[in-house]
Design an enzyme around this catalytic site. Structure first.
Site, PDB file in Angstrom:
ATOM      1  N   ASN A 233       1.472   3.153  -2.614  1.00  0.00           N
ATOM      2  CA  ASN A 233       0.730   4.132  -3.414  1.00  0.00           C
ATOM      3  C   ASN A 233      -0.479   4.656  -2.637  1.00  0.00           C
ATOM      4  O   ASN A 233      -0.787   5.851  -2.700  1.00  0.00           O
ATOM      5  CB  ASN A 233       0.288   3.516  -4.745  1.00  0.00           C
ATOM      6  CG  ASN A 233       1.358   3.642  -5.818  1.00  0.00           C
ATOM      7  OD1 ASN A 233       2.022   4.670  -5.930  1.00  0.00           O
ATOM      8  ND2 ASN A 233       1.535   2.583  -6.596  1.00  0.00           N
TER       9      ASN A 233
ATOM     10  N   GLU B  76       5.544   7.420  -9.793  1.00  0.00           N
ATOM     11  CA  GLU B  76       4.248   6.908  -9.343  1.00  0.00           C
ATOM     12  C   GLU B  76       3.676   7.702  -8.175  1.00  0.00           C
ATOM     13  O   GLU B  76       2.495   8.050  -8.172  1.00  0.00           O
ATOM     14  CB  GLU B  76       4.379   5.444  -8.920  1.00  0.00           C
ATOM     15  CG  GLU B  76       4.680   4.496 -10.065  1.00  0.00           C
ATOM     16  CD  GLU B  76       4.851   3.065  -9.577  1.00  0.00           C
ATOM     17  OE1 GLU B  76       3.874   2.486  -9.074  1.00  0.00           O
ATOM     18  OE2 GLU B  76       5.971   2.533  -9.682  1.00  0.00           O
TER      19      GLU B  76
ATOM     20  N   ASP C 116      -3.759  -2.437 -19.450  1.00  0.00           N
ATOM     21  CA  ASP C 116      -2.918  -1.249 -19.620  1.00  0.00           C
ATOM     22  C   ASP C 116      -3.220  -0.512 -20.923  1.00  0.00           C
ATOM     23  O   ASP C 116      -2.373   0.233 -21.429  1.00  0.00           O
ATOM     24  CB  ASP C 116      -1.420  -1.614 -19.578  1.00  0.00           C
ATOM     25  CG  ASP C 116      -1.030  -2.300 -18.279  1.00  0.00           C
ATOM     26  OD1 ASP C 116      -1.587  -1.945 -17.234  1.00  0.00           O
ATOM     27  OD2 ASP C 116      -0.176  -3.196 -18.320  1.00  0.00           O
TER      28      ASP C 116
ATOM     29  N   LEU D 116      -3.834  -6.658  -7.579  1.00  0.00           N
ATOM     30  CA  LEU D 116      -3.328  -7.763  -8.383  1.00  0.00           C
ATOM     31  C   LEU D 116      -4.413  -8.689  -8.937  1.00  0.00           C
ATOM     32  O   LEU D 116      -4.131  -9.801  -9.347  1.00  0.00           O
ATOM     33  CB  LEU D 116      -2.284  -8.563  -7.594  1.00  0.00           C
ATOM     34  CG  LEU D 116      -1.011  -7.783  -7.263  1.00  0.00           C
ATOM     35  CD1 LEU D 116      -0.004  -8.644  -6.515  1.00  0.00           C
ATOM     36  CD2 LEU D 116      -0.369  -7.212  -8.530  1.00  0.00           C
TER      37      LEU D 116
ATOM     38  N   ASN E  72      -5.577   3.517 -13.069  1.00  0.00           N
ATOM     39  CA  ASN E  72      -4.522   2.598 -12.648  1.00  0.00           C
ATOM     40  C   ASN E  72      -3.183   3.290 -12.826  1.00  0.00           C
ATOM     41  O   ASN E  72      -3.026   4.146 -13.697  1.00  0.00           O
ATOM     42  CB  ASN E  72      -4.568   1.332 -13.528  1.00  0.00           C
ATOM     43  CG  ASN E  72      -3.506   0.318 -13.137  1.00  0.00           C
ATOM     44  OD1 ASN E  72      -3.299   0.029 -11.956  1.00  0.00           O
ATOM     45  ND2 ASN E  72      -2.808  -0.222 -14.123  1.00  0.00           N
TER      46      ASN E  72
ATOM     47  N   ILE F 138      -9.911  -6.758 -13.112  1.00  0.00           N
ATOM     48  CA  ILE F 138     -11.262  -6.260 -12.920  1.00  0.00           C
ATOM     49  C   ILE F 138     -12.128  -6.832 -14.048  1.00  0.00           C
ATOM     50  O   ILE F 138     -11.731  -6.770 -15.206  1.00  0.00           O
ATOM     51  CB  ILE F 138     -11.261  -4.714 -13.012  1.00  0.00           C
ATOM     52  CG1 ILE F 138     -10.315  -4.118 -11.973  1.00  0.00           C
ATOM     53  CG2 ILE F 138     -12.658  -4.142 -12.921  1.00  0.00           C
ATOM     54  CD1 ILE F 138     -10.935  -3.913 -10.634  1.00  0.00           C
TER      55      ILE F 138
ATOM     56  N   GLY G 278       0.783  -1.233   0.000  1.00  0.00           N
ATOM     57  CA  GLY G 278       0.000   0.000   0.000  1.00  0.00           C
ATOM     58  C   GLY G 278       0.811   1.277   0.000  1.00  0.00           C
ATOM     59  O   GLY G 278       0.368   2.293   0.538  1.00  0.00           O
TER      60      GLY G 278
ATOM     61  N   HIS H 292       0.756   2.444 -13.751  1.00  0.00           N
ATOM     62  CA  HIS H 292       1.597   1.389 -14.310  1.00  0.00           C
ATOM     63  C   HIS H 292       3.049   1.884 -14.347  1.00  0.00           C
ATOM     64  O   HIS H 292       3.303   3.009 -14.791  1.00  0.00           O
ATOM     65  CB  HIS H 292       1.125   1.028 -15.727  1.00  0.00           C
ATOM     66  CG  HIS H 292       1.934  -0.066 -16.344  1.00  0.00           C
ATOM     67  ND1 HIS H 292       1.711  -1.399 -16.076  1.00  0.00           N
ATOM     68  CD2 HIS H 292       3.003  -0.036 -17.180  1.00  0.00           C
ATOM     69  CE1 HIS H 292       2.581  -2.138 -16.725  1.00  0.00           C
ATOM     70  NE2 HIS H 292       3.381  -1.337 -17.407  1.00  0.00           N
TER      71      HIS H 292
END
Lengths: 212, 212
Positions: A16, A183, A153, A93, A110, A96, A14, A112
């Site tokens: 991010n 990020e 992606d 991970l 998202n 969806i 976690g 990446h």
């Protein structure tokens, strides 16, 4: 204006998520609030981070459901119960399902760890992305925040930032630098841009309205 | 130490050639000298640039040869006559045959206007590269200097530099910015790095020895 309600979906440490929490607390995110953190595992440290800051948490363990669809039905009910406006995948991970993507079209983002379209798509996640970049021998990589669509992606790009590859880099050192320099900056910024209504999507093209 | 002898292969206006000439004149390139400029067309403005600076020029028009191989046999004889150590493709719009690539293995470099492996390979040249980047909707692009091997844009990466895509960019404005902010800096630098023996190639991995 009321704040947009944000769900953050996580699977692991976690980091991010923590950057989003930090940005919400120091005012960089002011148009959104963290309504719920959803984890694929009850052991994810991300849950501790959420609880520490008084954010509601939910766990959806795939093993407790027969199919991906049933699993995501639970996700949908959590998102609906919490009146979520924006879903943020932050090291989530699981894939969806199309139903969720359709229901929350252009409302799922998202991050990446590469400059998409380099080193992305099926099989490119976590350290593998950085292994691929180093194996190719690129001198510049980076990170991308993008909308999530049915192609891994493959959704429209919202923000990107380049990061230098340095000599002697390992996948681990490169992963860390991409987190620190890209990020962790891009994701909170994208959340605020979305929640403040400054992102316009036209086909694959994202336009960002600058702050007055 | 004697200077390395550099051939620059061109097809058009020769702006990249001009940047190499400028760098040779102001001392940024000090380990190499421009021995010959080879053009695919006698009308290329690049030839005027070369002549103005007293650099030998040659024209190899494909139409005067039956096959690509015969055409490149002429190229090889020019490179050999001029004792060339480094071949620089600077907007050269012909494919180099495998024979030339083999003879000058790891001694041919090219500049490509994207961050390889994005937007490269067959069909991606000139404005088409920038059209593809804008069509995809990336927010960061850039340029790459790489060794030339048998795969189009597939050789080892020497230098890369990121360039921001701006709102309202057209392929033309983006092309210009990528030239100004990346190509024109990277190509002369790569020439000097090569000529001063500071580039080491190990498989796909380029290591650059920093100046003492």
């Amino acid at each position: 204006m009321s704040k947009k309600r944000v769900a953050v979906l996580v699977s692991g440490g976690g980091t991010n998520l923590q950057k989003i929490i930090d940005a919400a607390e120091d005012g960089r995110i002011k148009s959104g609030e963290l309504a719920v953190v959803v984890s694929t595992s009850k052991k994810a440290f991300a849950l501790e981070r959420a609880k520490k800051h008084g954010i509601k948490t939910e766990v959806i363990a795939r093993s407790e459901y027969k199919t991906d669809e049933e699993c995501d039905a639970r996700l949908i009910s959590i998102l609906e119960e919490n009146k979520i406006n924006l879903v943020v995948l932050a090291g989530y991970l699981r894939i969806i399902t199309p139903k969720v993507i359709k229901l929350y079209e252009n409302r799922i983002i998202n991050v990446h760890p590469s400059l998409i379209p380099s080193f992305c798509g099926d099989g490119f996640y976590g350290l593998r992305v950085h292994e691929a970049a180093l194996s190719y021998g690129v001198k510049v990589t980076g990170a991308t925040v993008h909308f999530v669509n049915e192609v891994t992606d493959g959704g429209a790009v919202i923000l990107q930032k380049a990061v230098e590859v340095k000599e002697g880099d390992t996948p681990e050192t490169l992963q860390r630098r991409v987190m620190e320099e890209a990020e962790w900056l891009l994701l909170p910024r994208a959340v605020e841009l979305f929640c403040s209504g400054r992102i316009t999507l036209d086909g694959r093209h994202v336009t960002i309205r600058q702050e007055e």
